[in-house]
Design a protein around this motif. Structure first.
Motif, short mmCIF file in Angstrom:
data_model
loop_
_atom_site.label_atom_id
_atom_site.label_comp_id
_atom_site.label_asym_id
_atom_site.label_seq_id
_atom_site.Cartn_x
_atom_site.Cartn_y
_atom_site.Cartn_z
N TYR A 357 0.83 -1.21 0.00
CA TYR A 357 0.00 0.00 0.00
C TYR A 357 0.87 1.27 0.00
O TYR A 357 0.62 2.22 -0.73
CB TYR A 357 -0.90 -0.05 1.24
CG TYR A 357 -1.40 1.25 1.78
CD1 TYR A 357 -2.64 1.76 1.40
CD2 TYR A 357 -0.65 1.95 2.73
CE1 TYR A 357 -3.11 2.95 1.94
CE2 TYR A 357 -1.11 3.13 3.26
CZ TYR A 357 -2.34 3.63 2.86
OH TYR A 357 -2.79 4.81 3.39
N SER A 358 1.92 1.25 0.81
CA SER A 358 2.80 2.43 0.93
C SER A 358 3.61 2.65 -0.34
O SER A 358 3.91 3.80 -0.68
CB SER A 358 3.74 2.26 2.14
OG SER A 358 2.99 2.09 3.32
N PHE A 359 3.97 1.57 -1.02
CA PHE A 359 4.66 1.71 -2.30
C PHE A 359 3.78 2.48 -3.28
O PHE A 359 4.23 3.41 -3.96
CB PHE A 359 5.02 0.34 -2.88
CG PHE A 359 5.76 0.40 -4.18
CD1 PHE A 359 7.14 0.42 -4.20
CD2 PHE A 359 5.07 0.47 -5.39
CE1 PHE A 359 7.84 0.50 -5.41
CE2 PHE A 359 5.75 0.54 -6.59
CZ PHE A 359 7.14 0.56 -6.61
N ALA A 360 2.51 2.11 -3.36
CA ALA A 360 1.59 2.81 -4.25
C ALA A 360 1.39 4.25 -3.80
O ALA A 360 1.39 5.18 -4.61
CB ALA A 360 0.24 2.08 -4.30
N ALA A 361 1.23 4.45 -2.49
CA ALA A 361 1.02 5.80 -1.96
C ALA A 361 2.19 6.72 -2.27
O ALA A 361 2.02 7.91 -2.50
CB ALA A 361 0.77 5.74 -0.45
N GLY A 362 3.40 6.16 -2.27
CA GLY A 362 4.59 6.96 -2.54
C GLY A 362 4.87 7.16 -4.01
O GLY A 362 5.77 7.92 -4.38
N THR A 363 4.09 6.50 -4.86
CA THR A 363 4.37 6.52 -6.30
C THR A 363 3.32 7.28 -7.10
O THR A 363 3.64 8.19 -7.87
CB THR A 363 4.45 5.08 -6.84
OG1 THR A 363 5.44 4.36 -6.12
CG2 THR A 363 4.81 5.08 -8.32
N VAL A 364 2.06 6.92 -6.93
CA VAL A 364 1.01 7.31 -7.89
C VAL A 364 0.75 8.81 -7.90
O VAL A 364 0.87 9.47 -8.94
CB VAL A 364 -0.29 6.53 -7.63
CG1 VAL A 364 -1.38 6.99 -8.60
CG2 VAL A 364 -0.05 5.03 -7.78
#
Length: 442
Positions: A357-364
């Motif tokens: 979830y945090s990977f997506a939050a930091g990317t999108v």
């Protein structure tokens, strides 16, 4: 054009301290609602607003013929508060952005900061739920710092280095999410036996961080854009932006208006599903694992650390014109994370799901913002970014109540399974988007 290092650092610090003040309250929401419910039930204070909300929930329950199960009431109350704050952001963001194009960034930034400080002061003295709601209303209307700092970062960068600038805007978020929730949880835990006092210190610390941000703005920030328009022309421009139907119209960016509109739609749909599930996360851990405010803070600390690593080590190295592929990857990764959260009753699995979830939050969102600012018209940059932020705020206004209602009606498992499925819509749309071919070099 090279980045003005001094301005870059100053904007970064302003946003960091501002977001530290903002994130302190995040792990406290379940406990705060519990607190106001308790004092209202015990007769310590009679709060008509809270009683009305409970009557509304009871009406919902009877209308939907649900069993008399009230353990999720706090989730829906939290959703109402989250939606209220974001709805006010939706109303104010394009106006704040347009005003900064008219009167200059620094003046408008300071005005929003003073309003935010007032909201924290009211929270500090909120002995009733009514006052707490008032603090959220003022905060929602005044919170323009993220929009304005993003716009200023866009002002001092070019297409080639804007991605780097937006990564550091994202890093300020991540660092704040690492530290702010833990700070709030720590100070709340100092008076665990006296709930009323346990929320006073976090509020005072929020005020302190906000005052530091104001100090840096007053004494170190140089305006990145001075006023261009007359007051009369400016007022006409601001009044036009009150119309929500104009939010998806980027006609001032003639060559890339359609592309900007597509990005705005993807941003709207992604945040519609992401922010609702994000808002319920602390309620899930409170329900399944009986997490305290400190444990909630540690969870958000872990999420923030992952986002810092992702943004500092991965996102900032993404090459120009490769942003779209990384956005597709980020949205795809969040789907299994939501499915894991829907099914797990293991803290270890929850942390692994939170990693994804945090990977997506930091990317999108940082990359969507980077793409958007690269092709936004110079003359209307503040207005366009204001619209983009307002579209995101509209999603965040709808999402908490909608998601919390599904959570309240069907429980956390079904809520997160539905949420995971919904991400296929923005994933499909961003996959089909054609990046604007016009070379907009600033």
């Amino acid at each position: 054009m090279e980045i003005n290092t001094r301005s870059f650092v100053v904007i970064f610090l302003i946003l960091l301290f501002d977001l530290l003040a903002f994130t302190i309250i995040l792990p406290l929401f379940p406990s705060i609602i519990d607190h106001y419910n308790t004092i209202n039930k015990d007769g310590e204070s009679s709060d008509a607003w809270l009683e009305y909300i409970h009557k509304l929930l009871e009406w919902f329950r009877k209308t939907l013929m649900m069993p008399d199960e009230r353990r999720y009431n706090n989730v829906l109350i939290g959703g109402i508060l989250g939606s209220l704050f974001s709805f006010l952001q939706f109303l104010s963001s394009p106006i704040v952005g347009a005003c900064s194009d008219i009167f200059g960034r620094k003046k408008v930034l300071l005005l929003t900061m003073f309003g935010t400080t007032l909201s924290y002061i009211i929270w500090w003295k909120a002995v009733t739920f009514k006052l707490f709601i008032l603090s959220r209303i003022i905060g929602g209307l005044a919170k323009g710092s993220v929009l304005l700092c993003t716009t200023m970062m866009s002002d001092i960068t070019t297409k080639e280095n804007r991605g780097k600038g937006m990564v550091f805007v994202g890093l300020s978020f991540s660092l704040a999410f690492i530290s702010g929730p833990l700070i709030g949880a720590y100070f709340a835990s100092q008076h665990r036996d006296k709930l009323a006092e346990s929320f006073e210190k976090p509020a005072i610390v929020s005020i302190g961080f906000q005052l530091v941000s104001i100090f840096i703005t007053v004494f170190f920030l140089k305006d990145t854009l001075l006023s261009k328009l007359s007051i009369s022309d400016g007022l006409k421009k601001v009044i036009k932006l009150v119309n929500p139907f104009s939010l998806f119209n980027f006609s001032s960016s003639k060559e890339c208006g359609s592309f900007l509109r597509q990005l705005a739609v993807v941003n709207f749909l992604y945040l519609l599903f992401f922010s609702g599930l994000e808002f319920t996360l602390t309620f899930v851990t409170h329900e399944r694992f009986n997490f305290t405010s400190m444990q909630q803070g540690k969870l958000l600390f872990f999420s923030g650390v992952v986002m810092v690593i992702v943004q500092g080590g991965y996102v900032r190295r993404i090459k120009l014109n490769k942003e779209k592929n990384a956005i597709v990857q980020g949205i795809a990764i969040i789907i299994p994370s939501m499915l894991l959260i829907s099914m797990t009753f293991s803290v270890t699995v929850m942390y692994f799901a939170l990693f994804l979830y945090s990977f997506a939050a930091g990317t999108v969102v940082p990359l969507l913002t980077t793409l958007f600012t690269q092709y936004s018209s110079d003359n209307d940059n503040g207005e366009n970014i204001g619209k983009f932020r307002s579209i995101g705020a509209l999603s965040r206004a709808i999402a908490p109540f909608l998601t919390c209602f599904v959570y309240w009606r069907f429980g956390s498992t079904i809520c997160y399974i539905i949420g995971a499925a919904m991400f296929f819509f923005p994933l499909y749309l961003i996959f089909k988007v054609e990046v604007c071919k016009v070379d907009k070099d600033q």
